[in-house]
Motif scaffolding. Sequence first.
Motif: not given
Length: 142
Positions: A9-13, A21-30
Amino acid sequence: MKINEHPAQDPFQDPMIEDPILSRITLNLKQIMTDLRQLTRDNDVVAQILYGRALTLKEAADVWRCSDETVRKECKKVAAKRQPIGHKVANRWIVCRERLLDRIEQNEGPSARSIAERRINEMRLRSIAAAADRNPPTPAKR
């Protein structure tokens, strides 16, 4: 939640990673890697030259109101301290406009920087006018 149960549901995941949490970190790193690649391309010597952010020693000396030799010595001095204001390419210094302005401000204050910025703008206008004189527009053909 399993990967294929329903989309995130979250576009940042990242929908391929279960842990939010890991999902958000991965997208932020990308995103950070994408930004770093762009930053590297924008700050290389060729980009500085193309975008008018690089100066020759003579231009830097005109901006700083000193000799070419003074700018060259300053380039060598601050490069040795790992605070370069320019790059040496093919035995010629190419001076970064912003770093030169920062150095002027550090040595002489904000008003000196403002004056130097005006000199750069005047130099660029003269350069544009000279280029226009060398390459006048051709009349449209009918």
